[in-house]
Motif scaffolding. Structure first.
Motif, PDB file in Angstrom:
ATOM      1  N   ALA A   1       0.833  -1.209   0.000  1.00  0.00           N
ATOM      2  CA  ALA A   1       0.000   0.000   0.000  1.00  0.00           C
ATOM      3  C   ALA A   1       0.865   1.256   0.000  1.00  0.00           C
ATOM      4  N   LEU A   2       1.963   1.223   0.736  1.00  0.00           N
ATOM      5  CA  LEU A   2       2.866   2.367   0.792  1.00  0.00           C
ATOM      6  C   LEU A   2       3.635   2.524  -0.524  1.00  0.00           C
ATOM      7  N   ALA A   3       4.158   1.398  -1.033  1.00  0.00           N
ATOM      8  CA  ALA A   3       4.939   1.442  -2.277  1.00  0.00           C
ATOM      9  C   ALA A   3       4.096   1.876  -3.467  1.00  0.00           C
ATOM     10  N   ALA A   4       2.806   1.601  -3.407  1.00  0.00           N
ATOM     11  CA  ALA A   4       1.912   1.952  -4.516  1.00  0.00           C
ATOM     12  C   ALA A   4       1.845   3.453  -4.756  1.00  0.00           C
ATOM     13  N   GLN A   5       2.230   4.246  -3.767  1.00  0.00           N
ATOM     14  CA  GLN A   5       2.113   5.702  -3.899  1.00  0.00           C
ATOM     15  C   GLN A   5       3.014   6.269  -4.993  1.00  0.00           C
ATOM     16  N   SER A   6       4.032   5.517  -5.423  1.00  0.00           N
ATOM     17  CA  SER A   6       4.920   6.001  -6.485  1.00  0.00           C
ATOM     18  C   SER A   6       4.270   5.950  -7.852  1.00  0.00           C
ATOM     19  N   TYR A   7       3.151   5.255  -7.958  1.00  0.00           N
ATOM     20  CA  TYR A   7       2.584   4.960  -9.266  1.00  0.00           C
ATOM     21  C   TYR A   7       1.219   5.612  -9.484  1.00  0.00           C
ATOM     22  N   ALA A   8       0.940   5.849 -10.758  1.00  0.00           N
ATOM     23  CA  ALA A   8      -0.387   6.334 -11.148  1.00  0.00           C
ATOM     24  C   ALA A   8      -1.339   5.160 -11.336  1.00  0.00           C
ATOM     25  N   GLU A   9      -0.766   3.983 -11.636  1.00  0.00           N
ATOM     26  CA  GLU A   9      -1.566   2.779 -11.842  1.00  0.00           C
ATOM     27  C   GLU A   9      -0.756   1.567 -11.387  1.00  0.00           C
ATOM     28  N   ILE A  10      -1.400   0.677 -10.656  1.00  0.00           N
ATOM     29  CA  ILE A  10      -0.739  -0.549 -10.204  1.00  0.00           C
ATOM     30  C   ILE A  10      -1.074  -1.670 -11.172  1.00  0.00           C
ATOM     31  N   HIS A  11      -0.021  -2.317 -11.695  1.00  0.00           N
ATOM     32  CA  HIS A  11      -0.219  -3.432 -12.627  1.00  0.00           C
ATOM     33  C   HIS A  11      -0.294  -4.769 -11.896  1.00  0.00           C
ATOM     34  N   THR A  12       0.676  -5.018 -11.017  1.00  0.00           N
ATOM     35  CA  THR A  12       0.671  -6.278 -10.268  1.00  0.00           C
ATOM     36  C   THR A  12       1.255  -6.079  -8.874  1.00  0.00           C
ATOM     37  N   VAL A  13       0.750  -6.885  -7.937  1.00  0.00           N
ATOM     38  CA  VAL A  13       1.359  -7.011  -6.613  1.00  0.00           C
ATOM     39  C   VAL A  13       1.626  -8.500  -6.421  1.00  0.00           C
ATOM     40  N   LYS A  14       2.899  -8.851  -6.298  1.00  0.00           N
ATOM     41  CA  LYS A  14       3.273 -10.258  -6.163  1.00  0.00           C
ATOM     42  C   LYS A  14       3.967 -10.479  -4.833  1.00  0.00           C
ATOM     43  N   ILE A  15       3.322 -11.284  -3.985  1.00  0.00           N
ATOM     44  CA  ILE A  15       3.882 -11.602  -2.672  1.00  0.00           C
ATOM     45  C   ILE A  15       4.418 -13.031  -2.699  1.00  0.00           C
ATOM     46  N   THR A  16       5.675 -13.170  -2.312  1.00  0.00           N
ATOM     47  CA  THR A  16       6.322 -14.485  -2.254  1.00  0.00           C
ATOM     48  C   THR A  16       6.915 -14.656  -0.863  1.00  0.00           C
ATOM     49  N   PHE A  17       6.538 -15.723  -0.190  1.00  0.00           N
ATOM     50  CA  PHE A  17       7.047 -15.895   1.175  1.00  0.00           C
ATOM     51  C   PHE A  17       7.826 -17.188   1.325  1.00  0.00           C
ATOM     52  N   GLY A  18       8.801 -17.127   2.223  1.00  0.00           N
ATOM     53  CA  GLY A  18       9.540 -18.311   2.623  1.00  0.00           C
ATOM     54  C   GLY A  18       9.423 -18.463   4.122  1.00  0.00           C
TER      55      GLY A  18
ATOM     56  N   LEU B   1      -9.989  -3.037  -1.258  1.00  0.00           N
ATOM     57  CA  LEU B   1     -10.759  -2.153  -0.373  1.00  0.00           C
ATOM     58  C   LEU B   1     -10.059  -0.812  -0.161  1.00  0.00           C
ATOM     59  N   ALA B   2      -8.726  -0.846  -0.174  1.00  0.00           N
ATOM     60  CA  ALA B   2      -7.957   0.389   0.015  1.00  0.00           C
ATOM     61  C   ALA B   2      -7.873   1.216  -1.260  1.00  0.00           C
ATOM     62  N   GLY B   3      -8.459   0.699  -2.349  1.00  0.00           N
ATOM     63  CA  GLY B   3      -8.495   1.447  -3.596  1.00  0.00           C
ATOM     64  C   GLY B   3      -7.190   1.439  -4.362  1.00  0.00           C
ATOM     65  N   ILE B   4      -6.330   0.468  -4.092  1.00  0.00           N
ATOM     66  CA  ILE B   4      -5.007   0.435  -4.715  1.00  0.00           C
ATOM     67  C   ILE B   4      -5.026  -0.295  -6.052  1.00  0.00           C
TER      68      ILE B   4
ATOM     69  N   ILE C   1       5.879  -4.703  -6.237  1.00  0.00           N
ATOM     70  CA  ILE C   1       4.780  -3.868  -6.706  1.00  0.00           C
ATOM     71  C   ILE C   1       5.199  -3.240  -8.029  1.00  0.00           C
ATOM     72  N   THR C   2       4.537  -3.615  -9.098  1.00  0.00           N
ATOM     73  CA  THR C   2       4.857  -3.096 -10.421  1.00  0.00           C
ATOM     74  C   THR C   2       3.746  -2.157 -10.884  1.00  0.00           C
ATOM     75  N   GLY C   3       4.146  -1.021 -11.416  1.00  0.00           N
ATOM     76  CA  GLY C   3       3.147  -0.056 -11.866  1.00  0.00           C
ATOM     77  C   GLY C   3       3.711   0.949 -12.846  1.00  0.00           C
ATOM     78  N   ARG C   4       2.856   1.873 -13.242  1.00  0.00           N
ATOM     79  CA  ARG C   4       3.212   2.937 -14.187  1.00  0.00           C
ATOM     80  C   ARG C   4       3.196   4.265 -13.445  1.00  0.00           C
ATOM     81  N   THR C   5       4.295   5.015 -13.575  1.00  0.00           N
ATOM     82  CA  THR C   5       4.355   6.319 -12.928  1.00  0.00           C
ATOM     83  C   THR C   5       3.577   7.353 -13.751  1.00  0.00           C
ATOM     84  N   PHE C   6       3.424   8.542 -13.203  1.00  0.00           N
ATOM     85  CA  PHE C   6       2.686   9.576 -13.932  1.00  0.00           C
ATOM     86  C   PHE C   6       3.435  10.029 -15.181  1.00  0.00           C
ATOM     87  N   GLU C   7       4.773   9.733 -15.224  1.00  0.00           N
ATOM     88  CA  GLU C   7       5.536  10.077 -16.431  1.00  0.00           C
ATOM     89  C   GLU C   7       5.441   8.995 -17.494  1.00  0.00           C
ATOM     90  N   GLY C   8       4.740   7.880 -17.173  1.00  0.00           N
ATOM     91  CA  GLY C   8       4.608   6.803 -18.134  1.00  0.00           C
ATOM     92  C   GLY C   8       5.667   5.728 -18.031  1.00  0.00           C
TER      93      GLY C   8
END
Length: 348
Positions: A179-196, A258-261, A288-295
Motif C-alpha cells: 500500500a505504501l509502495a503503490a504511492q509512487s505509481y499512477a496505476e498498479i499493474h501487479t502485486v506479487k507476494i512471495t514468502f519463505g 478495499l484500500a483502492g489500490i 509492486i509493479t506499476g506505471r508512474t505519472f511520467e509513463g
C-alpha cells in the motif's frame, strides 16, 4: 514560555508514564503463535499480557501473567487452565475469559486457527454479544474469512469494537508495504507476494500448517481440518517436509482492493514452507509493479530479512496494529479496519 514548559521529561518519568498507561492485552490461542506472542510481550513497556485462553481453559491476572510459567504449564499439562493460581479449566474458555476480564483487557490478539473457515467470524460474534468494548486483532489469511468479517462491520461498530483484520505478515506487513509502495505509481499493474517460511518442527504450528495444506491442489479447508496428525506427517514425508504453494486464496487481494489500490485479480500470493528447517527456503518479499505519472514502468521490491522468523513477522505487526487500534478506539472510532488502511504503531 515558562521554564516548566521548556523542561523535557526525564527517562524515568517517561518510563513511569508508560507503566501506568500500559495497554492490557489478551491472547486467544496458545499454539505456536500464541506462545510467541507471550514471549514478544514480556519485555514490552507499553503493553502487559494479562489474559490468555486455549481449548481447555484460560488464565487471567490483572497484574500480568508470567510467560515462562505459562508456557511450561501449557507444554506439560496441555492447558493454561492448570496455571496456578490464575488458571481456570473450561470447555467454553473464550466466552468465560471475556466475561471474567470484561473491563480489564483493552485488546485481544486472536492467535487462533481459522479452521473451519467461519471460526474467526464466530469469535467476533461472541465479543459482540458479550457487551465487551475494545480492540481485536487477527492474522487471518483467507480472502473468504475476511469477507465474512466485512459483513459484521456495522455490528462491530455498534458494539464499540475496533477490529483490525489481516494484521500478520501476509496479509499484514507485506500488504501494508504494498500500500505504501503503490504511492509512487499512477496505476498498479501487479502485486506479487512471495514468502519463505522455515520451522524446525511443524507440530509447533499445527493449525498454521493445516491452513497451508488447505491451499494445495486436491485439498481444501474441510479436508485439511479433518486430517489427523499422522496424515499430516505422512504428507510431509512425501514432500520431504516442503509445502510449495501457488496462487493462494490470500486476503491481501481484498484488502488492497478495499484500500483502492488495485483490483484483487492483480494480486498474487505464493511461497514455500519448510517444516523441517528453521532457515527460510527463500526470502520473503513483495513486488509492486506499476506505471508512474511520467509513463515509466517500474517495480518496487520490499524484502524481509531472512533472520526474522514467521513468529516475529506475524506477532510484531499484530501488536503494532493493536496499539494503533487502541489509539482509534480511545478516539471513539469503531468498526472494521485492515492492515492496508491503518499504519501500525511501534510498541516500545
Amino acid at each position: 514560555m515558562s521554564e516548566k514548559q521548556l523542561t523535557n521529561p526525564t527517562p524515568s518519568s517517561i518510563d513511569n508514564s508508560l507503566h501506568i498507561n500500559r495497554i492490557r492485552v489478551g491472547v486467544l490461542g496458545f499454539g505456536g503463535l500464541g506462545e510467541a506472542a507471550a514471549r514478544l510481550l514480556t519485555p514490552k513497556q507499553e503493553m502487559i499480557w494479562v489474559a490468555a485462553a486455549d481449548k481447555k481453559g484460560y488464565a487471567y491476572d490483572p497484574n500480568g501473567l508470567n510467560c515462562d510459567r505459562a508456557i511450561t504449564t501449557y507444554k506439560s499439562q496441555g492447558s493454561l487452565g492448570y496455571l496456578e493460581p490464575t488458571g481456570t479449566l473450561s470447555n467454553q474458555a473464550i466466552s468465560d475469559l471475556i466475561e471474567k476480564a470484561k473491563t480489564s483487557v483493552d485488546g485481544y490478539f486472536l492467535a487462533l486457527p481459522n479452521l473451519p473457515n467461519t471460526f474467526m467470524a464466530s469469535v467476533a460474534r461472541q465479543f459482540i454479544a458479550s457487551g465487551w468494548r475494545g480492540v481485536l486483532v487477527d492474522a487471518l489469511k483467507r480472502t473468504s474469512a475476511v469477507e465474512q468479517l466485512l459483513t459484521l462491520k456495522d455490528e462491530l461498530q455498534g458494539a464499540g469494537i475496533t477490529y483490525m483484520t489481516g494484521c500478520g505478515a501476509t496479509p499484514g506487513l507485506l500488504t501494508a508495504a504494498a500500500a505504501l509502495a503503490a504511492q509512487s505509481y499512477a496505476e498498479i499493474h501487479t502485486v506479487k507476494i512471495t514468502f519463505g517460511v522455515g520451522i524446525a518442527n511443524w507440530e509447533a504450528y499445527r493449525a498454521t500448517i493445516r491452513e497451508d495444506i488447505a491451499h494445495l491442489p486436491g485439498y481444501d479447508v474441510e479436508k485439511a481440518t479433518q486430517m489427523s496428525d499422522a496424515e499430516v506427517e505422512a504428507l510431509l514425508n512425501r514432500t520431504n517436509g516442503i509445502l510449495a504453494l501457488e496462487n493462494m486464496e490470500h486476503a491481501d487481494d481484498v484488502m488492497l482492493e478495499l484500500a483502492g489500490i488495485c483490483d484483487r485479480d492483480r494480486v498474487t500470493v505464493g511461497g514455500v514452507v519448510d517444516t523441517r528447517n528453521p532457515q527460510k527456503p527463500l526470502s520473503t518479499n513483495v513486488q509492486i509493479t506499476g506505471r508512474t505519472f511520467e509513463g515509466k514502468i517500474s517495480t518496487h521490491t520490499f524484502t524481509l530479512g531472512d533472520e526474522t522468523s514467521m513468529a516475529a513477522n506475524v506477532c510484531g505487526p499484530a501488536f503494532g496494529y493493536l496499539k494503533a487500534g487502541v489509539s482509534l478506539h480511545r478516539r471513539g472510532i469503531y468498526g472494521l479496519f485492515t492492515a492496508a488502511e491503518v499504519m501500525p504503531q511501534f510498541v516500545r
